[in-house]
Design a protein around this motif. Sequence first.
Motif, PDB file in Angstrom:
ATOM      1  N   VAL A  89       0.928  -1.233   0.027  1.00 55.64           N
ATOM      2  CA  VAL A  89      -0.026  -0.044   0.061  1.00 55.64           C
ATOM      3  C   VAL A  89       0.969   1.329  -0.166  1.00 55.64           C
ATOM      4  N   GLN A  90       0.173   2.352  -0.439  1.00 55.55           N
ATOM      5  CA  GLN A  90       0.923   3.572  -0.436  1.00 55.55           C
ATOM      6  C   GLN A  90       0.891   4.233   0.707  1.00 55.55           C
ATOM      7  N   LEU A  91       2.041   4.574   1.420  1.00 59.32           N
ATOM      8  CA  LEU A  91       1.907   5.401   2.664  1.00 59.32           C
ATOM      9  C   LEU A  91       2.686   6.719   2.469  1.00 59.32           C
ATOM     10  N   LYS A  92       2.618   7.684   3.379  1.00 59.29           N
ATOM     11  CA  LYS A  92       3.388   8.887   3.035  1.00 59.29           C
ATOM     12  C   LYS A  92       4.737   8.957   2.506  1.00 59.29           C
ATOM     13  N   ASP A  93       5.306   7.889   3.544  1.00 61.11           N
ATOM     14  CA  ASP A  93       6.870   7.695   3.198  1.00 61.11           C
ATOM     15  C   ASP A  93       7.011   6.666   1.763  1.00 61.11           C
ATOM     16  N   VAL A 131       2.163 -10.515   7.609  1.00 57.82           N
ATOM     17  CA  VAL A 131       3.245 -10.818   7.718  1.00 57.82           C
ATOM     18  C   VAL A 131       4.216  -9.811   6.748  1.00 57.82           C
ATOM     19  N   ILE A 132       5.155  -9.075   7.330  1.00 56.07           N
ATOM     20  CA  ILE A 132       5.908  -8.151   6.702  1.00 56.07           C
ATOM     21  C   ILE A 132       7.394  -8.386   6.753  1.00 56.07           C
ATOM     22  N   ARG A 133       7.982  -7.589   5.891  1.00 54.07           N
ATOM     23  CA  ARG A 133       9.689  -7.819   5.784  1.00 54.07           C
ATOM     24  C   ARG A 133      10.193  -6.502   6.104  1.00 54.07           C
ATOM     25  N   GLU A 134       9.520  -5.439   6.328  1.00 52.51           N
ATOM     26  CA  GLU A 134       9.979  -4.132   6.677  1.00 52.51           C
ATOM     27  C   GLU A 134       9.907  -3.731   8.142  1.00 52.51           C
ATOM     28  N   GLY A 135      10.190  -2.916   8.588  1.00 54.12           N
ATOM     29  CA  GLY A 135       9.754  -2.127  10.096  1.00 54.12           C
ATOM     30  C   GLY A 135       9.833  -0.905  10.179  1.00 54.12           C
ATOM     31  N   ARG A 136       9.016  -0.207   9.262  1.00 51.50           N
ATOM     32  CA  ARG A 136       9.036   1.452   9.404  1.00 51.50           C
ATOM     33  C   ARG A 136       8.231   1.784  10.736  1.00 51.50           C
ATOM     34  N   VAL A 140       2.651  -1.297  10.443  1.00 45.71           N
ATOM     35  CA  VAL A 140       1.427  -1.964  10.239  1.00 45.71           C
ATOM     36  C   VAL A 140       0.053  -1.221  10.745  1.00 45.71           C
ATOM     37  N   ARG A 141       0.120  -0.174  11.644  1.00 43.88           N
ATOM     38  CA  ARG A 141      -1.226   0.765  11.918  1.00 43.88           C
ATOM     39  C   ARG A 141      -1.345   1.427  10.801  1.00 43.88           C
ATOM     40  N   ARG A 142      -0.212   2.001  10.091  1.00 43.22           N
ATOM     41  CA  ARG A 142      -0.643   2.849   8.856  1.00 43.22           C
ATOM     42  C   ARG A 142      -1.028   1.977   7.854  1.00 43.22           C
TER      43      ARG A 142
END
Length: 177
Positions: A89-93, A131-136, A140-142
């Motif tokens: 998904v597209q987030l602000k960052d 399940v994600i492979r990032e950690g911004r 997950v909330r965003r």
Amino acid sequence: MICFNKPYGVLSQFTPEGQWRGLKDFIPVPNVYVAGRLDADSEGLLLLTDDGKLQARIADPRFKMEKTYWVQVEGIPDEAALVALRNGVQLKDGPTLPARARVMETPPGLWERVPPIRVRQTKPTAWLELVIREGRNRQVRRMSAAVGLPTLRLIRAAIGPYTLDGLSPGSWREQAV
């Protein structure tokens, strides 16, 4: 390595701050450091180690270690929301990497959260496994908000091969690497 089930309201640091408690209230082991943070309002698996290389391998997004989250959301996920999460998904960052996403039953052995989540009688809730492979920061909330499903409760269930299995909130165990 230490596997710790971080309760709600505890920081991913040893020193308390303001209203939040620190890890020193739970883990009496010296010279260990957090490998991958969780916000104070998130719960679940936190790994601690005294091995700097292992800490980097767990926490650094370059190594793509999967993190599994149980996410209680406000609303009922439809297929479009799940597909969006699966595609990224597209987030602000910027866009997220694709995630594995599925609707799940209430996690087995789930403990009560203190304080409990807010519940609105007019809005149903559901659980997702993500399940994600990032950690911004607050990723997950965003991500759930971006698909119209605000997060009510967030529990990290696993980091790579390490899981919450058998750990009640506030408890920890040593685990071989």
